[in-house]
Design an enzyme around this catalytic site. Sequence first.
Site, PDB file in Angstrom:
ATOM      1  N   ALA A 171      23.459-136.319  26.518  1.00  0.00           N
ATOM      2  CA  ALA A 171      24.534-135.311  26.824  1.00  0.00           C
ATOM      3  C   ALA A 171      25.846-135.816  26.437  1.00  0.00           C
ATOM      4  O   ALA A 171      26.875-135.409  25.444  1.00  0.00           O
ATOM      5  CB  ALA A 171      24.477-134.674  28.151  1.00  0.00           C
ATOM      6  N   LYS A 188      22.921-127.436  26.368  1.00  0.00           N
ATOM      7  CA  LYS A 188      21.869-126.951  27.027  1.00  0.00           C
ATOM      8  C   LYS A 188      20.877-128.370  27.151  1.00  0.00           C
ATOM      9  O   LYS A 188      20.328-128.776  26.298  1.00  0.00           O
ATOM     10  CB  LYS A 188      21.066-125.900  26.023  1.00  0.00           C
ATOM     11  CG  LYS A 188      20.161-125.066  26.618  1.00  0.00           C
ATOM     12  CD  LYS A 188      19.251-125.751  27.306  1.00  0.00           C
ATOM     13  CE  LYS A 188      17.919-125.747  26.343  1.00  0.00           C
ATOM     14  NZ  LYS A 188      16.927-126.687  27.376  1.00  0.00           N
ATOM     15  N   GLU A 263      18.523-135.667  15.845  1.00  0.00           N
ATOM     16  CA  GLU A 263      18.192-137.054  16.306  1.00  0.00           C
ATOM     17  C   GLU A 263      16.703-136.809  16.803  1.00  0.00           C
ATOM     18  O   GLU A 263      16.622-136.231  17.864  1.00  0.00           O
ATOM     19  CB  GLU A 263      19.164-137.629  17.506  1.00  0.00           C
ATOM     20  CG  GLU A 263      20.454-137.537  17.091  1.00  0.00           C
ATOM     21  CD  GLU A 263      20.496-138.988  16.242  1.00  0.00           C
ATOM     22  OE1 GLU A 263      19.520-139.648  15.961  1.00  0.00           O
ATOM     23  OE2 GLU A 263      21.933-139.371  15.849  1.00  0.00           O
ATOM     24  N   CYS A 297      12.834-143.087  22.105  1.00  0.00           N
ATOM     25  CA  CYS A 297      13.105-142.461  20.606  1.00  0.00           C
ATOM     26  C   CYS A 297      12.723-143.622  19.812  1.00  0.00           C
ATOM     27  O   CYS A 297      12.048-143.542  18.903  1.00  0.00           O
ATOM     28  CB  CYS A 297      13.937-141.597  20.246  1.00  0.00           C
ATOM     29  SG  CYS A 297      15.594-142.292  20.792  1.00  0.00           S
ATOM     30  N   GLU A 396       3.929-140.310  17.320  1.00  0.00           N
ATOM     31  CA  GLU A 396       5.049-140.895  18.465  1.00  0.00           C
ATOM     32  C   GLU A 396       4.185-140.350  19.902  1.00  0.00           C
ATOM     33  O   GLU A 396       3.899-139.180  20.112  1.00  0.00           O
ATOM     34  CB  GLU A 396       6.302-139.729  18.334  1.00  0.00           C
ATOM     35  CG  GLU A 396       7.364-140.523  19.373  1.00  0.00           C
ATOM     36  CD  GLU A 396       8.408-139.575  19.545  1.00  0.00           C
ATOM     37  OE1 GLU A 396       8.431-138.439  19.397  1.00  0.00           O
ATOM     38  OE2 GLU A 396       9.365-140.376  19.713  1.00  0.00           O
TER      39      GLU A 396
HETATM   40  P1  NAD Z   1      11.866-131.468  23.048  1.00  0.00           P
HETATM   41  O1  NAD Z   1      12.133-131.230  21.405  1.00  0.00           O
HETATM   42  O2  NAD Z   1      10.622-130.734  23.727  1.00  0.00           O
HETATM   43  O3  NAD Z   1      13.145-130.646  23.655  1.00  0.00           O
HETATM   44  C1  NAD Z   1      14.491-131.091  23.413  1.00  0.00           C
HETATM   45  C2  NAD Z   1      15.337-130.229  23.782  1.00  0.00           C
HETATM   46  O4  NAD Z   1      15.104-129.111  22.887  1.00  0.00           O
HETATM   47  C3  NAD Z   1      15.266-129.588  25.115  1.00  0.00           C
HETATM   48  O5  NAD Z   1      16.433-129.378  25.678  1.00  0.00           O
HETATM   49  C4  NAD Z   1      14.608-128.282  24.887  1.00  0.00           C
HETATM   50  O6  NAD Z   1      14.588-127.485  25.945  1.00  0.00           O
HETATM   51  C5  NAD Z   1      14.952-127.705  23.710  1.00  0.00           C
HETATM   52  N1  NAD Z   1      14.218-126.805  23.109  1.00  0.00           N
HETATM   53  C6  NAD Z   1      12.913-126.870  23.107  1.00  0.00           C
HETATM   54  N2  NAD Z   1      12.188-125.808  22.207  1.00  0.00           N
HETATM   55  C7  NAD Z   1      13.413-125.111  21.602  1.00  0.00           C
HETATM   56  C8  NAD Z   1      13.757-124.252  20.686  1.00  0.00           C
HETATM   57  N3  NAD Z   1      12.872-123.621  20.381  1.00  0.00           N
HETATM   58  N4  NAD Z   1      15.135-124.012  20.263  1.00  0.00           N
HETATM   59  C9  NAD Z   1      16.009-124.866  20.825  1.00  0.00           C
HETATM   60  N5  NAD Z   1      15.802-125.644  21.492  1.00  0.00           N
HETATM   61  C10 NAD Z   1      14.676-125.893  22.089  1.00  0.00           C
HETATM   62  O7  NAD Z   1      12.030-133.080  23.039  1.00  0.00           O
HETATM   63  P2  NAD Z   1      12.072-133.626  24.490  1.00  0.00           P
HETATM   64  O8  NAD Z   1      10.492-133.510  25.025  1.00  0.00           O
HETATM   65  O9  NAD Z   1      12.774-133.139  25.534  1.00  0.00           O
HETATM   66  O10 NAD Z   1      12.363-135.162  24.296  1.00  0.00           O
HETATM   67  C11 NAD Z   1      11.543-135.949  23.482  1.00  0.00           C
HETATM   68  C12 NAD Z   1      12.008-136.194  22.175  1.00  0.00           C
HETATM   69  O11 NAD Z   1      13.149-136.594  21.838  1.00  0.00           O
HETATM   70  C13 NAD Z   1      11.009-137.447  21.315  1.00  0.00           C
HETATM   71  O12 NAD Z   1      10.476-136.994  20.148  1.00  0.00           O
HETATM   72  C14 NAD Z   1      12.222-138.358  21.179  1.00  0.00           C
HETATM   73  O13 NAD Z   1      11.944-139.217  20.233  1.00  0.00           O
HETATM   74  C15 NAD Z   1      13.455-137.427  21.145  1.00  0.00           C
HETATM   75  N6  NAD Z   1      14.532-138.149  21.190  1.00  0.00           N
HETATM   76  C16 NAD Z   1      15.096-138.526  20.050  1.00  0.00           C
HETATM   77  C17 NAD Z   1      16.512-139.373  20.222  1.00  0.00           C
HETATM   78  C18 NAD Z   1      17.137-140.140  18.965  1.00  0.00           C
HETATM   79  O14 NAD Z   1      18.282-140.354  19.441  1.00  0.00           O
HETATM   80  N7  NAD Z   1      16.711-139.848  17.850  1.00  0.00           N
HETATM   81  C19 NAD Z   1      16.985-139.731  21.594  1.00  0.00           C
HETATM   82  C20 NAD Z   1      16.121-139.219  22.488  1.00  0.00           C
HETATM   83  C21 NAD Z   1      14.928-138.610  22.493  1.00  0.00           C
END
Ligand code: NAD
Length: 506
Positions: A171, A188, A263, A297, A396
């Site tokens: 965040a 969010k 990301e 990630c 992943e």
């Molecule tokens: P996720 O995609 O399930 O959720 C991420 C966020 O998106 C959450 O806040 C979730 O509530 C929201 N979300 C879910 N559905 C949505 C929709 N339809 N519309 C808008 N928002 C929505 O991911 P996660 O399980 O929370 O996190 C893990 C993933 O994050 C892994 O794939 C990881 O690689 C990635 N990640 C990437 C980085 C980076 O810097 N590249 C860093 C941390 C995590």
Amino acid sequence: MAMEVAVVPRRELFIDGEWKEPVRGRRIPVINPATESVIGDVPAGTEDDVELAVSAARRAFSRNRGKDWPRASGNYRAQFLRRIAAKIIEKKDELAKLEAMDCGKPLDEAAWDMDDVAACFEYYADLGEALDGKRKVPISLPLETFKCHARKEPMGVVGLITPWNYPLLMATWKVAPALAAGCTAVLKPSELASVTCLELAEICKEVGLPAGVLNIVTGLGPEAGAPLVSHPQIDKVAFTGSTETGRQVMGYASQTIKPVSLELGGKSPIIVFEDVDIEKAVEWALFGCFWTNGQICSATSRLLLHESIADDFLDKMVSWAANIKVSDPLEEGCRLGPVVSVGQYEKIKKFILTAKNEGASVIYGGVRPQHLDKGYFILPTILTNVETSMQIWREEVFGPVLCVKTFKTEEEAIDLANDTRFGLAGAVLSNDPERCNRLTEEINAGIIWVNCSQPCFCQAPWGGNKRSGFGRELGEWGLDNYLSVKQVTEYTSSDPWGWYGRPSKL
Ligand code: NAD
């Protein structure tokens, strides 16, 4: 499900500088993944709450609201960011404990995160201040009758969506540069770990951040995230999460043609050559995959080993893995806690089972530790006999699972490293600087580590290629994410432009 003594402060949504109950009154339980107990709850915001939050952020972006946040000096905004940083440090122990209990990361790591959070707010306070002198970029034109400059301006009201693996840090990577740039925001966080983000809201209240500059709406992705991305009053979306959700986010954002930075996930390689110090390399290989319980990630979860050192390396790696302390994150010395949720736990177990069914061998882990009968724990897991066609090599896992392949030549290592649809990170371990240098060019990824894996500094750019997303966070690039560039061209000649003939009756 057992109910522990509630440790999570009860909070509401943070909208327009006030706590507001979610319009539909629903809440999401907070489950400690180490004990499977409910330790509190967070509000489940929906479209109606997003509407209120976006309106508040829009008002704060308007002239004379939010003490004119976008037009104020960088120094004015920096004072708030610095006060937030100081509060994070003041509350570090409490915040780290909440983070560890909410998402399962070892307490030492959570404490490290809080230092990074404070450092990131400080860093963007400095960068935002320095921006005042750099906002106007003079442009020399071939015609003397025109004067031109480019002006960097805050992008507007931004929607920030974050995951659960580094709840407050992810965040912060967005909030700090967005606010420093002069944007106002709606955050969010992930429904699986929002607790420390709501504590950030409390800190914003304590430091007197003007109302509406930062709004925080917790809730489910489809109910709160999707309406935020689609909202016509959101000028830009910064998203961190899975590749699949990133694809959906791009789709929603396309309806209103808003810029998005993504990301996303990864399946990063770590290449170990025959000339390394094996013990040092073993530790980096383990850290690169098992840090943050393997839920990173950028985890270097595909280990490529030169075949001449493979047997020795794997023997040593198994001994080191067996020495990793797997425990409740609050226990002293914990180095691997539980994964975040029962859903993630089941998903990881299925990945391991499929890999075994496809012919891979588990040389360490693959199961829950015998000494822990509760919690979503999985031992650090190492798999060999992995083929490049296998799911475990290609997808992943987002858990403590490392798969190993051997190679004979540098070319083969590069081909294996790049044989992925992701492009977030990569690591090369070798004592040959020229070889390291070659590989930093050859590996297709946004981040390359040499003789290490995972270190991350808020001064350096972060982000991926291919399906790991686009755009860069952190460093100056992180600030640019929240700035738009306006061209200002002035006609300076005293002569008329003279393109049309002058009407004779004038
Ligand atoms: P996720 O995609 O399930 O959720 C991420 C966020 O998106 C959450 O806040 C979730 O509530 C929201 N979300 C879910 N559905 C949505 C929709 N339809 N519309 C808008 N928002 C929505 O991911 P996660 O399980 O929370 O996190 C893990 C993933 O994050 C892994 O794939 C990881 O690689 C990635 N990640 C990437 C980085 C980076 O810097 N590249 C860093 C941390 C995590």
